[in-house]
Design an enzyme around this catalytic site. Sequence first.
Site, PDB file in Angstrom:
ATOM      1  N   GLN A 182       0.862  -1.185   0.000  1.00 45.65           N
ATOM      2  CA  GLN A 182       0.000   0.000   0.000  1.00 45.65           C
ATOM      3  C   GLN A 182       0.900   1.237   0.000  1.00 45.65           C
ATOM      4  OE1 GLN A 182      -3.668  -0.476   0.012  1.00 45.65           O
ATOM      5  NE2 GLN A 182      -2.783  -2.397  -0.716  1.00 45.65           N
TER       6      GLN A 182
ATOM      7  N   GLY B 219     -12.138   2.423   3.837  1.00 46.18           N
ATOM      8  CA  GLY B 219     -11.170   1.573   3.153  1.00 46.18           C
ATOM      9  C   GLY B 219     -10.228   2.364   2.250  1.00 46.18           C
ATOM     10  N   HIS B 220      -9.275   1.654   1.673  1.00 49.11           N
ATOM     11  CA  HIS B 220      -8.259   2.348   0.858  1.00 49.11           C
ATOM     12  C   HIS B 220      -8.872   2.936  -0.411  1.00 49.11           C
ATOM     13  CE1 HIS B 220      -6.896  -1.740  -1.066  1.00 49.11           C
ATOM     14  NE2 HIS B 220      -8.188  -1.659  -1.001  1.00 49.11           N
ATOM     15  N   ASN B 221      -8.390   4.129  -0.731  1.00 46.43           N
ATOM     16  CA  ASN B 221      -8.775   4.832  -1.962  1.00 46.43           C
ATOM     17  C   ASN B 221     -10.222   5.312  -1.981  1.00 46.43           C
ATOM     18  OD1 ASN B 221      -6.497   2.649  -3.096  1.00 46.43           O
ATOM     19  ND2 ASN B 221      -6.265   4.800  -3.591  1.00 46.43           N
TER      20      ASN B 221
ATOM     21  N   SER C 129     -12.215   1.978  -2.511  1.00 47.09           N
ATOM     22  CA  SER C 129     -12.596   2.704  -3.732  1.00 47.09           C
ATOM     23  C   SER C 129     -14.067   3.099  -3.778  1.00 47.09           C
ATOM     24  CB  SER C 129     -12.240   1.882  -4.980  1.00 47.09           C
ATOM     25  OG  SER C 129     -10.857   1.631  -5.024  1.00 47.09           O
TER      26      SER C 129
END
Lengths: 342, 342, 342
Positions: free
Chosen positions: B196, B237-239, B257
Amino acid sequence: MYTLAEIARHIDADLIGSPSVRIHKVASLLNAREGDLTHLSNPYYRAYLQKTQASAVILKSADAENCPVNALVVDNASLAYAKVSQLFHRNEAMPDGISKKTDIDPTAQIGEDVGIGPFVSIGPNVILGDRVKIGSHTSIGAESRVGDDSYVHSGVSIYDHVEIGQRCTIQANSVIGADGFGFIPDSDGKLQHINQLGGVSIGNDVVVGASSTIDRGAIENTVVEDGVKLDDQVHIGHNCVVGAHSMLCGCTGLGGSVTIGPHCVLAGGVGIAGSGPLNIASGVTIGAMTYVSRSIDKPGTYQGATLHTDIESWRRNALRFTKLEELAQRVAELEKKLKERD
Amino acid sequence: MYTLAEIARHIDADLIGSPSVRIHKVASLLNAREGDLTHLSNPYYRAYLQKTQASAVILKSADAENCPVNALVVDNASLAYAKVSQLFHRNEAMPDGISKKTDIDPTAQIGEDVGIGPFVSIGPNVILGDRVKIGSHTSIGAESRVGDDSYVHSGVSIYDHVEIGQRCTIQANSVIGADGFGFIPDSDGKLQHINQLGGVSIGNDVVVGASSTIDRGAIENTVVEDGVKLDDQVHIGHNCVVGAHSMLCGCTGLGGSVTIGPHCVLAGGVGIAGSGPLNIASGVTIGAMTYVSRSIDKPGTYQGATLHTDIESWRRNALRFTKLEELAQRVAELEKKLKERD
Amino acid sequence: MYTLAEIARHIDADLIGSPSVRIHKVASLLNAREGDLTHLSNPYYRAYLQKTQASAVILKSADAENCPVNALVVDNASLAYAKVSQLFHRNEAMPDGISKKTDIDPTAQIGEDVGIGPFVSIGPNVILGDRVKIGSHTSIGAESRVGDDSYVHSGVSIYDHVEIGQRCTIQANSVIGADGFGFIPDSDGKLQHINQLGGVSIGNDVVVGASSTIDRGAIENTVVEDGVKLDDQVHIGHNCVVGAHSMLCGCTGLGGSVTIGPHCVLAGGVGIAGSGPLNIASGVTIGAMTYVSRSIDKPGTYQGATLHTDIESWRRNALRFTKLEELAQRVAELEKKLKERD
């Protein structure tokens, strides 16, 4: 910096283009610039391929003809990208050496090349393997062990009698080994505590996400097997067994005595709990926000929950759901009546 | 202590009653006594108005005639009360000056009038703006920044390369910048880690609740825009991109995302996740415990989930739900048969 | 080590077998060996009884005739086991004395025989009762109190003006007293903060699980009454009242102003929130993953949520759910038509 030829070799890709091109970092299809490597894994992003300004793209052969730049053709673009991402570490400061601002019990055994951050507390008879890293503000209780090459981030509370294997990553502020939730009402309705006498066993290559909780067992250990990956805010109740190489996404919770087989995927917000122990077979995938109240015996993909709609429709539909049995009986009645007239 | 006249001016209210009355604190309608100011915002509490013993009540003009005491009449009683509440701080001890029991890297840049509590660790090249407060036991990783006038409470783990804007509040034990959950099975079914490499960008005037988690991006940053308010135990969460002035209530989770537009309200326990990126339009409100698996294109209020009933009814209804498609086909069959007879 | 006679006396059991048998530890039915005591509470495990190698089993009289070893016959095997479990503590290191690596405000009042671990910070005017234990890395804010014989584990953030009673256990990394989630949009849609001026009151004999959050009240205190047990990752919003001897399982969340009566059981993943305050009667049990949006007036067992199926069936059924109102109207239309023909 790597050349495309080096990267192609690293991920076993067919290179369509120039082997000597230099890659300085990875980027997204949309935002990549010269010197960047990108990848096309999710079909959702296919529309961006034609316009990418990356120096190269990792993709499947089916996408290669639409690639306007150098292409690294592989069978599994996600997996190839994962391998590439491991070449481009971010510059993260890890604890190096043992801070003097720690509280380490003299009976603890510390391996070679261990890094321990400031304000870490380590209890009696703890064993840390070689090259273990412990982030600041983490506590490790009596008799617990962390295996070689594991990295426990900041603010983690590890209770006593917890075993963590090798090459594990425990993200910040997780709690491992808190008491399982065992209470039983007495004749006055007061809740009597069941002492939680077991521990927690975590295998090798396990990841535990931030602010996750893994409770200790009531009698025997709660078990997380090799290669399991837990996301953030996951809860594992006492005496669960999470099978090897299973993946539990964010906010998923397991009640007590749930056994998950190997190679399962539990999407986010899943809840598994029953009145007795539950078993989930190996190779089961469970969709997001699903409530699982019974065991699942066969591999496959399962889902519960409802879909969202505008709230007005939902109100009417949800009310109808509360009388669905009645509706089904009315349908049965209609069928009967119609049959009588045949 | 303020006079009613001063308070009326502060919130731009019409005062019905005595301007010189002194207000010492705020209280609820039910429990207010002499010297207290209260407010009537939620119609649920209207029944308590007639009996209140407060010295004054903030309310809408429609409620004024039923007010037995001094009234401060406004258009929006909740908003007016919010402004008043800011006059009556509680006496909270904030870190004042820099504790000597800290671990601050010499390369960190600390602004003017910064307060840092005991057992705080601050990594290389961190930048803290002016008047920043950092509670005890918080760690801030390399290269991260906290803007002017922000207050990070106790026990927060901020990883490296995290940017937090001005006037933000981060409640205790939150984690910002832990690795996103990126794993991909290899041919043996073992989960390979996707490094990441992105960070986290948090705008100005953002609130992050206690024990919330905001993961770093896989390649680019996870983004929380200006004015966003996150409650406790929220997971981003990521992004993800959370749009300006949106509000996510407790226990809500976003998978990777997910993009939320500005001015959205996600009630508690909402889960948003799909197989690809999802987009939620601006001005969307989503009711509690709703699972959102598809993008939402239009502003409006949406809801999923089911209503509770007694468990016996639920058992029958929930079983019927598992055969709802069949029931619908039986209804279609009945319609067809009846039509054939017309 | 205890003899069976001693244990029988402790739990008021009828002993069928040899009083002088020595019990060294407790174990599960399946894994018990000589010297172990086990119990049969959950019928799920009845199949293991015949083959157990334990030295003795706690069980109900109905199971006694199938017990191949010494039996301790009781009315309530779970409750009897709970009492026995308290005889067999695990060897957990608790803070003993006051570590020198702490930051304790000189105005704090510390009782007799208090244990405080390393890296604890204690604010002005805090009062710790006698025999209180505070784990490492815990912070206690100004004016807060912890009653006699309570144990606060590691990494807990207790804000200012929080009251915790006697004999409580607060598991690691919980947060008590963070600001309630009070925001109100102004005319520009920017979210204005409502200052949270109340505190938190926690009664006696309360357990708070790991990584749980209990927010402070907006005006008056959030209240957790005597004997309440909260599991891990439970969230209690501002101004909730959790009634005495109630039990909230993992990942359950209460929005603001929810009142739960005494002797309730909320299973895991329950969410309770409405547009106004909600009241749950005493003696209510709510099944796992249930969304409760309205008050519940009568004792009883309630459930919402859906059951999982294979994902293909679910897709069809869940789509049908979004048109359930229409289906019900079609059924009503059929009934009407059929009646017209009678």
